[in-house]
Design an enzyme around this catalytic site. Sequence first.
Site, PDB file in Angstrom:
ATOM      1  N   PHE A  35       0.815  -1.230   0.000  1.00  0.00           N
ATOM      2  CA  PHE A  35       0.000   0.000   0.000  1.00  0.00           C
ATOM      3  C   PHE A  35       0.841   1.269   0.000  1.00  0.00           C
ATOM      4  CE2 PHE A  35      -4.513  -0.892  -0.061  1.00  0.00           C
ATOM      5  CZ  PHE A  35      -4.422  -2.264  -0.172  1.00  0.00           C
ATOM      6  N   CYS A  87     -15.050   0.859  -0.928  1.00  0.00           N
ATOM      7  CA  CYS A  87     -14.756   0.893   0.515  1.00  0.00           C
ATOM      8  C   CYS A  87     -13.988   2.115   0.984  1.00  0.00           C
ATOM      9  CB  CYS A  87     -13.987  -0.373   0.906  1.00  0.00           C
ATOM     10  SG  CYS A  87     -15.005  -1.830   0.786  1.00  0.00           S
ATOM     11  N   LYS A 137     -15.683   5.645   0.917  1.00  0.00           N
ATOM     12  CA  LYS A 137     -16.847   5.651   1.803  1.00  0.00           C
ATOM     13  C   LYS A 137     -16.414   5.530   3.277  1.00  0.00           C
ATOM     14  CE  LYS A 137     -19.288   1.772   2.392  1.00  0.00           C
ATOM     15  NZ  LYS A 137     -20.221   0.991   3.137  1.00  0.00           N
TER      16      LYS A 137
HETATM   17  C1  UDX Z   1     -10.190  -2.566   0.593  1.00  0.00           C
HETATM   18  C2  UDX Z   1      -9.341  -3.226   1.704  1.00  0.00           C
HETATM   19  O1  UDX Z   1      -8.054  -3.564   1.162  1.00  0.00           O
HETATM   20  C3  UDX Z   1     -10.051  -4.437   2.262  1.00  0.00           C
HETATM   21  O2  UDX Z   1      -9.296  -4.988   3.335  1.00  0.00           O
HETATM   22  C4  UDX Z   1     -11.436  -4.006   2.768  1.00  0.00           C
HETATM   23  O3  UDX Z   1     -12.156  -5.095   3.277  1.00  0.00           O
HETATM   24  C5  UDX Z   1     -12.214  -3.355   1.637  1.00  0.00           C
HETATM   25  O4  UDX Z   1     -11.470  -2.242   1.114  1.00  0.00           O
HETATM   26  P1  UDX Z   1     -10.664  -3.052  -1.997  1.00  0.00           P
HETATM   27  O5  UDX Z   1     -11.525  -1.829  -1.973  1.00  0.00           O
HETATM   28  O6  UDX Z   1     -11.169  -4.285  -2.659  1.00  0.00           O
HETATM   29  O7  UDX Z   1     -10.276  -3.486  -0.499  1.00  0.00           O
HETATM   30  O8  UDX Z   1      -9.327  -2.633  -2.754  1.00  0.00           O
HETATM   31  P2  UDX Z   1      -7.779  -2.422  -2.416  1.00  0.00           P
HETATM   32  O9  UDX Z   1      -6.992  -3.493  -3.039  1.00  0.00           O
HETATM   33  O10 UDX Z   1      -7.546  -2.186  -0.994  1.00  0.00           O
HETATM   34  O11 UDX Z   1      -7.499  -1.065  -3.234  1.00  0.00           O
HETATM   35  C6  UDX Z   1      -8.235   0.127  -2.967  1.00  0.00           C
HETATM   36  C7  UDX Z   1      -7.796   1.263  -3.845  1.00  0.00           C
HETATM   37  O12 UDX Z   1      -6.505   1.719  -3.475  1.00  0.00           O
HETATM   38  C8  UDX Z   1      -7.708   0.935  -5.339  1.00  0.00           C
HETATM   39  O13 UDX Z   1      -8.263   2.011  -6.067  1.00  0.00           O
HETATM   40  C9  UDX Z   1      -6.216   0.828  -5.610  1.00  0.00           C
HETATM   41  O14 UDX Z   1      -5.900   1.198  -6.933  1.00  0.00           O
HETATM   42  C10 UDX Z   1      -5.655   1.832  -4.607  1.00  0.00           C
HETATM   43  N1  UDX Z   1      -4.280   1.544  -4.166  1.00  0.00           N
HETATM   44  C11 UDX Z   1      -4.013   0.423  -3.449  1.00  0.00           C
HETATM   45  C12 UDX Z   1      -3.256   2.455  -4.439  1.00  0.00           C
HETATM   46  O15 UDX Z   1      -3.470   3.495  -5.082  1.00  0.00           O
HETATM   47  N2  UDX Z   1      -1.995   2.188  -3.978  1.00  0.00           N
HETATM   48  C13 UDX Z   1      -1.701   1.076  -3.252  1.00  0.00           C
HETATM   49  O16 UDX Z   1      -0.535   0.912  -2.862  1.00  0.00           O
HETATM   50  C14 UDX Z   1      -2.741   0.151  -2.990  1.00  0.00           C
END
Ligand code: UDX
Length: 465
Positions: free
Chosen positions: A275, A286, A289
Amino acid sequence: MAIYDEASKALAFKFSDCYGNSLMKISIIGTGYVGLTTGTCFAEVGHEVTCVDNNPEKVKMLLEGKIPIFEPGLEELVKKNVAAGRLKFTTSTEEGVKNGEVVFIAVPTPPQPDGSVDLSFIEKVAREIAVCLTPDLGYRVIVDKSTVPVKTGQKVAETVKRYAAEGCEFGVVSNPEFLREGSAVDDLLNPDRIVFGSNDDHATMIMQKVYEPFVAPVLVTDVESAELIKHAANSFLALKISYINAVGRICEKSGADIEKVAEGIGMDDRIGRKFLNAGLGYGGSCFPKDVKAFIAISESLGYPFDLLKQVEDINEEQRKLFLDKIREKLWVFQDKKVAVLGLAFKQNTDDVRESVAIKLIHDMLAEGADITAYDPQAIETAKTFGQLDGKVTFAEDIYSCVDGAEVLIIATEWPEFANANLSKIKEKMAANLIFDGRNLLDQDAVANAGFEYISIGRPATGSPA
Ligand code: UDX
């Protein structure tokens, strides 16, 4: 708060004594993303699961083995467990409450205009469960799986008590989910942790049994802490993303490279590399929100969470700054042929909710750009939910998408884009400009292929044509 240690193992042992080794009868109210994947994975580990949804069309579709969402591995598991008789679908809450010793609530908790959470679906389901309870059913555990503000469990308990017949016994538990779209099945079957909160020993023992087939550390807390863990965890992940994006801006101004900086920061075990991918910011159903909701919850409890407001601001600015960079090169968007790779809010999903790619496209359309887009899964959802039908040309693959384009924009981190054939793209495009909003491409490879390449938090490479 009790951590799963010797004390909680003792609880699990006591439970096995009472109930033998039989697996549990579980019901899930709501077969959206969370309910369907959770119910299916519970069936997969051997529980007997009844999934309830008030939409008859959806239930009919699921009974025919058709899945309303794209989630790798889910369709196979639904079919397998329906065939094995462990997974049922119904529109009847009464059937769910009768069949399930444990009744999970997994209904939507959408945001309201002020960012606070709309809990009307939860309240309605709590009432529906209550009127289906009868004293002869015996003890029922009502588990909140939806992401809710802290103290919702108390409200659910009060509501069920108010509407249930005299003599009905139940306990209320909060059991947040941590699944990621695109890897939801694996996240559920191999979780990195299981968290549930209960103020009732009987309910705790039953929850231990529900999660007995899973190999993962279990944290047992009070209801309020479990509720808070979900909002605090997602907000922290969003904070990590905004932090690295802010550092990326400093990299751009100083000539440093965000990829190397992220690697260096992430090598510290206390921080970790995950992340810390700089890009266009977070989207999805998620993070946007949940961050908003956590700000609203904190505010209502008397703490203005300004740090999280900054997280939101940085995230919003990230797209605008990217757009500024493109505009600076193109001068004007009007009539420019723009190819966009990626529509989903991230890779491995067809979900376009709060997708930065979709917002970016709407921004460019408003300035008159002529856009062709491609996504391996999300074209249909982009047309409908992303409201792009008739406004954008959709291509069948990367190469037809870039055909004749003056600029290429990468908006979603699909691995397919990282492995694209750059020479072929170069041949097809009318100019040599690439904007990579997800830092997917190798800078040297793109420059060697003859492109001018602008990404996030890294020096631009290649020279203008
Ligand atoms: C997230 C949480 O990871 C999960 O634990 C929770 O239950 C629900 O919300 P999700 O929304 O499916 O899951 O996606 P995730 O893989 O976490 O990515 C979220 C957003 O962050 C995406 O738009 C992704 O592109 C962005 N992101 C993620 C980044 O910009 N940089 C990163 O390093 C990681």
